[in-house]
Design a protein around this motif. Structure first.
Motif, PDB file in Angstrom:
ATOM      1  N   SER A   1      10.409  39.285  -2.744  1.00  0.00           N
ATOM      2  CA  SER A   1      10.857  39.049  -1.363  1.00  0.00           C
ATOM      3  C   SER A   1      11.314  37.598  -1.178  1.00  0.00           C
ATOM      4  O   SER A   1      11.602  37.174  -0.057  1.00  0.00           O
TER       5      SER A   1
ATOM      6  N   MET B   1      16.154  38.156  -3.160  1.00  0.00           N
ATOM      7  CA  MET B   1      16.795  39.033  -2.165  1.00  0.00           C
ATOM      8  C   MET B   1      18.299  38.780  -2.068  1.00  0.00           C
ATOM      9  O   MET B   1      19.077  39.692  -1.842  1.00  0.00           O
TER      10      MET B   1
ATOM     11  N   TRP C   1      13.860  40.204   5.798  1.00  0.00           N
ATOM     12  CA  TRP C   1      12.791  39.624   4.968  1.00  0.00           C
ATOM     13  C   TRP C   1      11.501  40.437   5.141  1.00  0.00           C
ATOM     14  O   TRP C   1      10.869  40.845   4.164  1.00  0.00           O
TER      15      TRP C   1
ATOM     16  N   PHE D   1      13.801  34.397  -1.197  1.00  0.00           N
ATOM     17  CA  PHE D   1      15.206  34.278  -0.784  1.00  0.00           C
ATOM     18  C   PHE D   1      16.129  34.459  -1.999  1.00  0.00           C
ATOM     19  O   PHE D   1      17.123  35.188  -1.944  1.00  0.00           O
TER      20      PHE D   1
ATOM     21  N   GLN E   1       7.757  31.009   5.590  1.00  0.00           N
ATOM     22  CA  GLN E   1       8.367  29.934   4.799  1.00  0.00           C
ATOM     23  C   GLN E   1       7.296  29.024   4.214  1.00  0.00           C
ATOM     24  O   GLN E   1       7.361  28.636   3.059  1.00  0.00           O
TER      25      GLN E   1
ATOM     26  N   THR F   1      14.196  39.880  10.074  1.00  0.00           N
ATOM     27  CA  THR F   1      14.023  41.340  10.014  1.00  0.00           C
ATOM     28  C   THR F   1      14.118  41.863   8.573  1.00  0.00           C
ATOM     29  O   THR F   1      13.264  42.639   8.135  1.00  0.00           O
TER      30      THR F   1
ATOM     31  N   PRO G   1      16.909  39.946  16.884  1.00  0.00           N
ATOM     32  CA  PRO G   1      17.851  39.724  15.778  1.00  0.00           C
ATOM     33  C   PRO G   1      17.840  38.279  15.263  1.00  0.00           C
ATOM     34  O   PRO G   1      17.684  37.333  16.027  1.00  0.00           O
ATOM     35  N   LYS G   2      18.019  38.173  13.968  1.00  0.00           N
ATOM     36  CA  LYS G   2      18.111  36.909  13.219  1.00  0.00           C
ATOM     37  C   LYS G   2      16.769  36.162  13.100  1.00  0.00           C
ATOM     38  O   LYS G   2      16.728  34.953  12.897  1.00  0.00           O
ATOM     39  N   SER G   3      15.692  36.899  13.203  1.00  0.00           N
ATOM     40  CA  SER G   3      14.372  36.271  13.133  1.00  0.00           C
ATOM     41  C   SER G   3      13.653  36.536  11.813  1.00  0.00           C
ATOM     42  O   SER G   3      12.508  36.114  11.630  1.00  0.00           O
TER      43      SER G   3
ATOM     44  N   MET H   1      22.401  36.526   3.824  1.00  0.00           N
ATOM     45  CA  MET H   1      21.483  35.601   3.162  1.00  0.00           C
ATOM     46  C   MET H   1      22.167  34.235   3.126  1.00  0.00           C
ATOM     47  O   MET H   1      22.697  33.809   2.103  1.00  0.00           O
ATOM     48  N   ARG H   2      22.191  33.560   4.241  1.00  0.00           N
ATOM     49  CA  ARG H   2      22.988  32.344   4.426  1.00  0.00           C
ATOM     50  C   ARG H   2      22.280  31.130   3.822  1.00  0.00           C
ATOM     51  O   ARG H   2      22.597  30.688   2.748  1.00  0.00           O
ATOM     52  N   LYS H   3      21.281  30.597   4.533  1.00  0.00           N
ATOM     53  CA  LYS H   3      20.543  29.433   4.010  1.00  0.00           C
ATOM     54  C   LYS H   3      19.074  29.760   3.759  1.00  0.00           C
ATOM     55  O   LYS H   3      18.462  29.273   2.833  1.00  0.00           O
TER      56      LYS H   3
END
Ligand code: A3P
Length: 290
Positions: A218, A223, A49, A220, A188, A47, A43-45, A247-249
């Motif tokens: 796709s 999305m 995206w 940031f 990135q 997914t 999680p949080k890696s 979609m935080r930072k």
């Protein structure tokens, strides 16, 4: 929503979204098809995206599909109570998302030609992203402090168990033809180049225009605005949107704004110790920029 957890084969799951029955079905009964593509992460890696990228590649860059079907329906998390049946019903080639640890993965995969795309992220940024997501996703207990989030990471009692076990488990597949791994940081640094590499792995030939479209939809920025991808349609009793967003930072290296020097040094030491048996260097170890 309940915070209550249970342990299944050494990893932690949450009673609100998982059950032992479904996890057993995932492992023993789920029929993997030769053209299945698994989007697997801790999680949080990244997914969501990668799910977007894979679905756009499947549609040759056409955004209609990702703009009209919610993320959790087009590529459900098949180890969840809500996702299992949905995954079985998908139209082939299926793109299935999952955080499942390697040792619980579907046995039928190993007799198939199905493929796994495994995305990893600098664990320091995973911790930061999780810290904020825990404030909004109601199945996570909000940590008292960042220090507490950091401690939880090493106690390995977070959802899906230890990051180290997850990565080391899946890396047993490294070198196999049907396994591709990539890092969030590579996406990135060079999204277009990454999309080209993913297409090659999937045996999908997209022209330049189609690849550009995958990259565009796709991104940031796009999305974050896509209601089908940004989770804003999830009810507030599950995801409290007043406190934040998925979609935080969307950056690499935000850990530098959260870790003290002492926390970072301790982390690096513990990281080395935990990863010493793995002979693979990841992007975040190779460049000081990360
Ligand atoms: P941050 O919280 O650091 O912003 P997952 O999908 O595994 O839950 O991971 C969520 C993380 O991926 C969040 O990180 C989110 O912002 C980031 N993310 C999602 N889509 C992205 C995109 N298109 N580009 C960059 N980062 C993205």
């Amino acid at each position: 929503m309940s915070f209550d957890n249970f342990t299944y084969k050494g990893a932690t799951f949450c009673v609100s979204v998982h059950s032992e029955e479904i996890l057993k079905k995932v492992e023993d009964e789920f029929q993997v098809l030769d053209d299945d593509i698994f989007n697997i992460t801790y999680p949080k890696s990244g997914t969501h995206w990668m799910s977007e990228i894979l679905n756009l590649i499947k549609q040759n860059g056409d955004p209609t599909f990702v703009n009209s079907i919610p993320m959790w329906s087009r590529s459900p998390w098949y180890e969840t109570i809500a996702g299992y049946d949905e995954a079985e019903k998908l139209t082939s080639p299926r793109i299935i998302s999952s955080h499942i640890p390697y040792h619980i993965f579907s046995k039928s995969f190993f007799k198939s030609k199905a493929k796994v795309v495994y995305t990893m992220r600098n664990p320091k940024d995973v911790i930061v992203s999780m810290f904020y997501f825990s404030k909004i996703l109601k199945i996570f207990k909000e940590p008292e402090s960042f220090e507490a989030q950091l401690e939880n990471f090493f106690k390995s009692n977070g959802m899906y168990g230890s990051w180290f076990d997850h990565v080391k488990g899946w890396m047993q597949m490294a070198g196999k033809d049907n396994f591709f791994y990539i890092t969030y940081e590579e996406l990135q640094q060079d999204l277009r180049g990454s999309v080209v590499r993913i297409c090659k792995f999937l045996g999908k030939e997209l022209n330049d225009e189609e690849i550009n479209s995958v990259v565009k939809y796709s991104s940031f920025k796009v999305m974050k605005e896509n209601k089908m991808s940004n989770l804003t349609q999830i009810p507030d009793d599950v995801l409290d949107k007043s406190k934040g967003t998925l979609m935080r930072k969307g950056v690499s290296g935000d850990w530098k704004n959260h870790f003290t020097v002492a926390q970072s040094e301790k982390f690096d030491k513990d990281y080395q110790e935990n990863m010493k048996d793995l002979n693979i260097k990841f992007f975040w170890q190779e460049t000081k920029k990360q």
